[in-house]
Write an enzyme that holds these catalytic residues in place. Sequence first.
Site, PDB file in Angstrom:
ATOM      1  N   GLU A 174       0.807  -1.220   0.000  1.00 55.41           N
ATOM      2  CA  GLU A 174       0.000   0.000   0.000  1.00 55.41           C
ATOM      3  C   GLU A 174       0.842   1.272   0.000  1.00 55.41           C
ATOM      4  OE1 GLU A 174      -3.715   0.031   0.283  1.00 55.41           O
ATOM      5  OE2 GLU A 174      -3.381  -2.000  -0.446  1.00 55.41           O
ATOM      6  N   HIS A 250      -4.843   1.798   7.166  1.00 58.40           N
ATOM      7  CA  HIS A 250      -3.423   2.071   6.927  1.00 58.40           C
ATOM      8  C   HIS A 250      -2.802   2.613   8.210  1.00 58.40           C
ATOM      9  CE1 HIS A 250      -4.419   2.777   2.416  1.00 58.40           C
ATOM     10  NE2 HIS A 250      -3.899   1.579   2.566  1.00 58.40           N
ATOM     11  N   CYS A 371      -3.006  11.489   3.383  1.00 54.86           N
ATOM     12  CA  CYS A 371      -3.313  10.622   2.238  1.00 54.86           C
ATOM     13  C   CYS A 371      -3.025  11.322   0.916  1.00 54.86           C
ATOM     14  CB  CYS A 371      -4.785  10.197   2.258  1.00 54.86           C
ATOM     15  SG  CYS A 371      -5.179   8.910   3.457  1.00 54.86           S
TER      16      CYS A 371
END
Length: 448
Positions: A174, A250, A371
Site C-alpha cells: 500500500e 493504513h 493521504c
Amino acid sequence: MKSYEVNFDGLVGPTHNYGGLSYGNVASQSNSQQSSNPKEAALQGLAKMKALMEMGFQQGVLAPQERPDVAALRRLGFAGSDAQVIEHAAKDAMPLLVASCSASSMWVANAATVSPSADTADGRVHFTAANLNCKYHRSIEHPTTSRVLGAMFADQQHFAHHAALPAVAQFGDEGAANHTRFCRDYGQAGVEFFVFGRSAFDTRYPAPQKYPARQTLEASQAVARLHGLSDDGVVYAQQNPSVIDQGVFHNDVIAVGNGEVLFYHEDAFLETDKMLAELDAKLGKCGGNFQSICVPRSQVTVEDAVRSYLFNSQLLSRTDGSMLLIVPEECRGNERVWQYLQGLTSSGGLIREVKVFDLKQSMQNGGGPACLRLRVALNQTELAAVNPGVIMTAPLYGTLTQWVDKHYRDRLSENDLADPQLLLECRTALDELTQILKLGAVYPFQIN
C-alpha cells in the site's frame, strides 16, 4: 548540500465520486452513494498545496489518472466502442463501472514507497509503485502511476524506478501509507520504518478478524531489498490487528512520523516498547535523537482518531526546529481531539502549532491531509533534476485552478458515471494537464 522534504500532493481527478468501494474504510463506506463535487474537491486540494508553498515548504503536484478506465473494463469482457463499453458496464455490472471511475489515485500516499539517496546502496532515490491489490479499483492504478512518476523523476543518474510487486495477496503493498522515515537531516542517512498488518507466510503474527490487513511483512521486506536498504537502516513493526478491525486500514490513520519524531496512538502497534527501542538505537547510530509522542486512549479513543483523522495529518519540520501539524477540519469538530491538540500545542513540546484545512470532499471518501501527499526527500542537485513542471508555484496554482474551473463538474452521482461524455471530458482535461505539467504522453489514450 541542503536537502528538503518535498510533498507531492495528488490532484483530485474529474471523476471524484462516493462509490463506497473501500471495505474497511469507515468514511468511504458511510458516505457511499452521496453526490460528490469534483470541482470543490480539486480546489480544496490545490488550496492546501498553495498554503504550504506560501509557508515556505517545497510543494509539488502529482497528476490524476484517466477515468473511467475503459481498458480495464475491456479486460473484463466488455466490448465495442468506448461509449458502448461504458453503456454495457452500466447496464450489466454497475459496480465494475463505479470501480473503473474511482478517483482514488488522489491519495498519493498510496502511489509508491520512496527511499532517499542517503539510504540506498547506489546513492539514488528509489521509487516502487504500490500494487494496491487489496482493492480492485486501486489495483488498476500502478501502470499509470509508474509512467507519471517516471515523467516527474526522469533523470536515471539520480532516480531509480521499480515495477509494482507481484499482484497477489502475499505481497499486498500500500505504499507510503505504511512507511515513514526518521532522520536528523533529510540529506543524511536515516531509518526507514515499515508497518505491516500481517505476514503472508509466518503464522506467529496475529491477523485482524473483521477487516483485511492490506500490507504484508513480505511486501515491506521486498521493497527494502529493491531499494538497497541496509539492515541497520530499517525497522519493521506490526500494526495492532484490533485497530485495523476498528477502521484503521493504513498506518497513517493511527500514526505519523517526520524528522526525529513519531506521533502515534497508544493502541497503534504491537510490541510498542520493543519497536521504540529499536528505532531509538538505530536512529542514534545515524546521529539522530529519536523522540515519540504517544496519544493515550484515555484522551483520544481509536474511534475518535478514525472519525477525525487526527493522525492522517502532515507533520512538518520548520526552519526553527519546531513542528507544525496540518489537520483536517474534522479534528476541530471532535471535542476530545480538539481539546487534546490545544493541550499539545500549549505545552511547549515538539509540536508547536496546528493548522486546520477544509478537505471535506476527500475526507468523506476516507482520506485526509496525509493521504493526499507523497513525501520525497531530495538534496539540491536531485531537486534540480525533478521535472520543473510539477513543482508548485504561484503561476502554476493559478493555471491549475483555471484548468479545474474549465473542465470539472460541480456535481457527480453514480448515474452520471454512465454518461460517455464524462470520459471525453476527462480525456480532454488530462491531455491539457500533461501539457501544463510537461509530463508528455503518460495516459493510455495518449499512448495507444
